[in-house]
Write an enzyme that holds these catalytic residues in place. Structure first.
Site: not given
Length: 176
Positions: A16, A76, A150
């Protein structure tokens, strides 16, 4: 079942990306069963120069790659609102050095949109951070929710990378 019939072990590194905090999660999959190996964050100094910050991210991600030797990285996809173009540009720097770390290590990168990850994990493409943490906790049979968010997001991205197949290989097949 003979050892020749066993599915190979896949180690997926979920990321992430963030300029301040980059979450990561390493999960092994033997068949469909996930096993958490490690999860954490790579932080950069908020008051440091952009060059220093992206170097910290690159170095931190490279260390995780070298330590755990994943077979694939699930990352991501960049997402931004039209009212925050600066945020998208800064995130692009983080994603760029993360992709560079993967390329230098010979690891394929699969890219996943945040709404797709949320849909796979919860059935809702607009799931909250708390819903995602609970979904990851349940999927990995953890005793507590992964924190910070996160880390939960990175683990969800890794899980998504497993469930959606070989990432960019899958994209190549579906784009024909």
């Amino acid at each position: 079942m003979s050892s020749g019939d066993a599915k190979p072990l896949r180690r997926i590194l979920g990321i992430d990306p963030g300029l301040n905090t980059t979450g990561y999660g390493v999960i092994d999959f033997e068949g469909v069963k996930p096993r958490l190996i490690e999860a954490g964050v790579v932080r950069s100094k908020a008051k440091a120069s952009i060059e220093s910050r992206i170097d910290e991210i690159y170095t931190g991600v490279l260390e995780v790659i070298e330590l755990h030797r994943p077979t694939i990285m699930a990352l991501e996809q960049l997402f931004s609102h039209y009212d925050r173009p600066r945020t998208a540009i800064l995130m692009g720097h983080a994603r760029g050095v993360i992709c560079l770390a993967a390329a230098k290590s010979g690891i394929e990168v699969a890219h996943f949109e945040p709404t797709k990850v949320k849909k796979v994990m919860t059935g809702n493409g607009r799931a909250s951070k708390a819903q995602m943490q609970l979904a990851v906790k349940a999927h990995l049979h953890l005793s507590t929710v992964p924190e910070p968010a996160d880390v939960a997001d990175a683990l969800a991205i890794a899980i998504c990378g497993h469930h959606l197949g070989q990432g960019s290989m899958m994209e190549k097949l579906t784009s024909r």
